[in-house]
Scaffold this motif. Structure first.
Motif, mmCIF file in Angstrom:
data_model
loop_
_atom_site.group_PDB
_atom_site.id
_atom_site.type_symbol
_atom_site.label_atom_id
_atom_site.label_comp_id
_atom_site.label_asym_id
_atom_site.label_seq_id
_atom_site.Cartn_x
_atom_site.Cartn_y
_atom_site.Cartn_z
ATOM 1 N N ASP A 220 -45.367 -23.106 48.193
ATOM 2 C CA ASP A 220 -44.835 -24.446 47.953
ATOM 3 C C ASP A 220 -44.718 -25.162 49.300
ATOM 4 O O ASP A 220 -44.466 -24.520 50.325
ATOM 5 N N PRO A 221 -44.909 -26.492 49.336
ATOM 6 C CA PRO A 221 -44.767 -27.216 50.609
ATOM 7 C C PRO A 221 -43.447 -26.943 51.323
ATOM 8 O O PRO A 221 -43.398 -26.891 52.558
ATOM 9 N N ALA A 222 -42.369 -26.753 50.557
ATOM 10 C CA ALA A 222 -41.077 -26.467 51.193
ATOM 11 C C ALA A 222 -41.109 -25.131 51.921
ATOM 12 O O ALA A 222 -40.459 -24.962 52.964
ATOM 13 N N GLU A 223 -41.886 -24.188 51.407
ATOM 14 C CA GLU A 223 -42.014 -22.897 52.071
ATOM 15 C C GLU A 223 -42.869 -23.013 53.327
ATOM 16 O O GLU A 223 -42.736 -22.216 54.256
ATOM 17 N N GLU A 224 -43.751 -23.984 53.358
ATOM 18 C CA GLU A 224 -44.606 -24.206 54.520
ATOM 19 C C GLU A 224 -43.890 -25.007 55.612
ATOM 20 O O GLU A 224 -44.155 -24.818 56.795
ATOM 21 N N GLU A 225 -42.990 -25.896 55.202
ATOM 22 C CA GLU A 225 -42.393 -26.846 56.149
ATOM 23 C C GLU A 225 -40.954 -26.522 56.526
ATOM 24 O O GLU A 225 -40.464 -26.965 57.563
ATOM 25 N N PHE A 226 -40.219 -25.810 55.663
ATOM 26 C CA PHE A 226 -38.815 -25.482 55.879
ATOM 27 C C PHE A 226 -37.999 -26.747 56.195
ATOM 28 O O PHE A 226 -37.467 -26.914 57.303
ATOM 29 N N PRO A 227 -37.869 -27.650 55.206
ATOM 30 C CA PRO A 227 -37.168 -28.915 55.434
ATOM 31 C C PRO A 227 -35.658 -28.821 55.214
ATOM 32 O O PRO A 227 -35.047 -29.728 54.639
ATOM 33 N N PHE A 228 -35.047 -27.747 55.658
ATOM 34 C CA PHE A 228 -33.632 -27.515 55.381
ATOM 35 C C PHE A 228 -32.803 -27.691 56.645
ATOM 36 O O PHE A 228 -33.233 -27.367 57.747
ATOM 37 N N ASP A 229 -31.578 -28.196 56.451
ATOM 38 C CA ASP A 229 -30.672 -28.401 57.574
ATOM 39 C C ASP A 229 -29.240 -28.304 57.064
ATOM 40 O O ASP A 229 -28.978 -28.480 55.863
ATOM 41 N N GLY A 230 -28.324 -28.038 57.971
ATOM 42 C CA GLY A 230 -26.918 -27.961 57.580
ATOM 43 C C GLY A 230 -26.637 -26.746 56.704
ATOM 44 O O GLY A 230 -27.354 -25.751 56.730
ATOM 45 N N ARG A 231 -25.586 -26.850 55.906
ATOM 46 C CA ARG A 231 -25.181 -25.720 55.056
ATOM 47 C C ARG A 231 -26.198 -25.550 53.932
ATOM 48 O O ARG A 231 -26.452 -26.463 53.156
ATOM 49 N N THR A 232 -26.748 -24.371 53.845
ATOM 50 C CA THR A 232 -27.768 -24.078 52.842
ATOM 51 C C THR A 232 -27.594 -22.648 52.352
ATOM 52 O O THR A 232 -27.295 -21.745 53.129
ATOM 53 N N ILE A 233 -27.767 -22.464 51.059
ATOM 54 C CA ILE A 233 -27.753 -21.128 50.469
ATOM 55 C C ILE A 233 -29.177 -20.792 50.050
ATOM 56 O O ILE A 233 -29.787 -21.506 49.249
ATOM 57 N N PHE A 234 -29.715 -19.742 50.616
ATOM 58 C CA PHE A 234 -31.044 -19.272 50.253
ATOM 59 C C PHE A 234 -30.886 -18.091 49.293
ATOM 60 O O PHE A 234 -30.157 -17.137 49.599
ATOM 61 N N GLU A 235 -31.560 -18.176 48.167
ATOM 62 C CA GLU A 235 -31.439 -17.134 47.158
ATOM 63 C C GLU A 235 -32.791 -16.890 46.515
ATOM 64 O O GLU A 235 -33.521 -17.838 46.190
ATOM 65 N N SER A 236 -33.146 -15.624 46.367
ATOM 66 C CA SER A 236 -34.415 -15.298 45.718
ATOM 67 C C SER A 236 -34.350 -15.699 44.248
ATOM 68 O O SER A 236 -33.267 -15.823 43.671
ATOM 69 N N MET A 237 -35.507 -15.895 43.637
ATOM 70 C CA MET A 237 -35.550 -16.363 42.266
ATOM 71 C C MET A 237 -34.897 -15.384 41.302
ATOM 72 O O MET A 237 -34.359 -15.778 40.277
ATOM 73 N N GLY A 238 -34.947 -14.104 41.638
ATOM 74 C CA GLY A 238 -34.316 -13.106 40.781
ATOM 75 C C GLY A 238 -32.870 -12.835 41.138
ATOM 76 O O GLY A 238 -32.179 -12.093 40.433
ATOM 77 N N GLY A 239 -32.401 -13.435 42.222
ATOM 78 C CA GLY A 239 -31.017 -13.272 42.620
ATOM 79 C C GLY A 239 -30.708 -12.007 43.391
ATOM 80 O O GLY A 239 -29.544 -11.740 43.718
ATOM 81 N N SER A 240 -31.717 -11.216 43.719
ATOM 82 C CA SER A 240 -31.462 -9.955 44.426
ATOM 83 C C SER A 240 -31.204 -10.166 45.913
ATOM 84 O O SER A 240 -30.627 -9.302 46.573
ATOM 85 N N LEU A 241 -31.637 -11.309 46.450
ATOM 86 C CA LEU A 241 -31.432 -11.626 47.860
ATOM 87 C C LEU A 241 -30.677 -12.944 47.978
ATOM 88 O O LEU A 241 -30.990 -13.907 47.261
ATOM 89 N N ARG A 242 -29.693 -12.974 48.875
ATOM 90 C CA ARG A 242 -28.903 -14.199 49.042
ATOM 91 C C ARG A 242 -28.446 -14.303 50.489
ATOM 92 O O ARG A 242 -27.991 -13.324 51.080
ATOM 93 N N PHE A 243 -28.590 -15.504 51.067
ATOM 94 C CA PHE A 243 -28.173 -15.714 52.454
ATOM 95 C C PHE A 243 -27.631 -17.133 52.591
ATOM 96 O O PHE A 243 -28.244 -18.099 52.135
ATOM 97 N N GLU A 244 -26.479 -17.264 53.201
ATOM 98 C CA GLU A 244 -25.858 -18.569 53.398
ATOM 99 C C GLU A 244 -25.725 -18.846 54.888
ATOM 100 O O GLU A 244 -25.376 -17.966 55.675
#
Length: 301
Positions: A220-244
């Protein structure tokens, strides 16, 4: 990546996906227009099977030469000239192509609600390629599923149904190679964000059987560009991985470097196995990816 709403096709959508693969766009430029153009110029050129050999269809006459059996001479054609002619038939040995379309949950990701998930693009490319291959008389099938690769229009619906009902619970997928036909061709379509050693194992097994093919890494373009800033919660689609994190922007450079390393490794694994590699994201043209993929199948013959 931030978790988006899961999007998986059900059985009732298989027919719709098939229609999209065959007629994507009555508007120009459409995938079908490119596919049909490719079928008319490539299938019967490099790819097809238009060369002398065993078959039922007439191909051409050629002058008889020393060593040709008298039974090969077309006496009716030869009677119209002072030279003997041999009637050649077209070579019709069908090839086998196996497709693996990653069914894992990571493929359900989309970085924008208006953009289809990676699974949609992967399935669409696989079905569109199948349209071309089946029109050329090839046998096409899905890896890891019962039933041998087959030819014919009816196989297209079986492929669509198989992709639509083959979802997996795992966050990340690994290529399935258990039923690959020796000395055939294969296509693996995935985001390849799981363990790269599993990809290496699959390619090694495929190469041991004389299988050649192509890897298409769909992101996905977001995976190519990483347009994230500030407080963000990253979570795998299955919920097995989570990082804040409170400072996502600080991770951008490290993330992009890791992604580049991953893509380089996948490409290197493909090259070492005699396969072709394409990095493609869902914001790009599906048509160009299809043309590249079909050409890769040509080079893999």
């Amino acid at each position: 990546m931030t978790k988006s709403a899961p999007h998986a096709l059900g059985q009732h959508e298989a027919t719709g996906l098939r229609a999209r693969a065959e007629s994507l766009g009555d508007s120009l430029p459409s995938l079908l227009v490119h596919a049909e153009h490719l079928a008319s110029t490539v299938i019967w050129g490099e790819h097809g099977r238009r060369r002398a050999g065993t078959g039922d269809e007439f191909w051409q006459y050629r002058p008889a030469s020393v060593g040709d059996s008298a039974t090969l001479v077309d006496w009716r054609r030869s009677a119209r000239s002072d030279q003997h002619f041999v009637r050649e038939r077209e070579w019709q040995a069908a090839q086998t192509v196996s497709l693996w379309v990653d069914p894992a949950r990571s493929m359900q990701f989309s970085g924008d609600a208006s953009r289809a998930p990676k699974s949609d693009r992967a399935q669409l490319l696989a079905l569109a390629l199948s349209v071309l291959l089946l029109r050329g008389g090839e046998r096409v099938g899905l890896t890891g599923q019962a039933g041998r690769p087959q030819a014919g229009r009816a196989q297209l619906l079986r492929l669509a149904h198989g992709m639509a009902t083959g979802g997996a619970d795992a966050d990340y997928g690994a290529p399935e190679v258990s039923n690959l036909t020796s000395h055939s061709r294969a296509v693996f379509i995935s985001d390849f964000l799981g363990d790269p050693e599993e990809v290496e194992t699959a390619l090694t097994m495929a190469s041991d059987r004389g299988v050649r093919g192509a890897l298409v890494q769909v992101l996905d373009p977001a995976e190519e560009e990483f347009p994230f800033d500030g407080r963000t919660i990253f979570e795998s689609m299955g919920g097995s991985l989570r990082f804040e994190t409170l400072r996502a922007g600080d991770l951008r450079r490290r993330y992009l470097d890791r992604l580049a390393e991953r893509k380089t490794r996948i490409e290197s694994l493909a090259r070492a196995s005699g396969w072709h590699y394409l990095s493609h994201h869902t914001g790009q043209s599906a048509q160009s990816a299809l043309l590249w993929l079909f050409t890769a199948m040509e080079r893999g013959r």
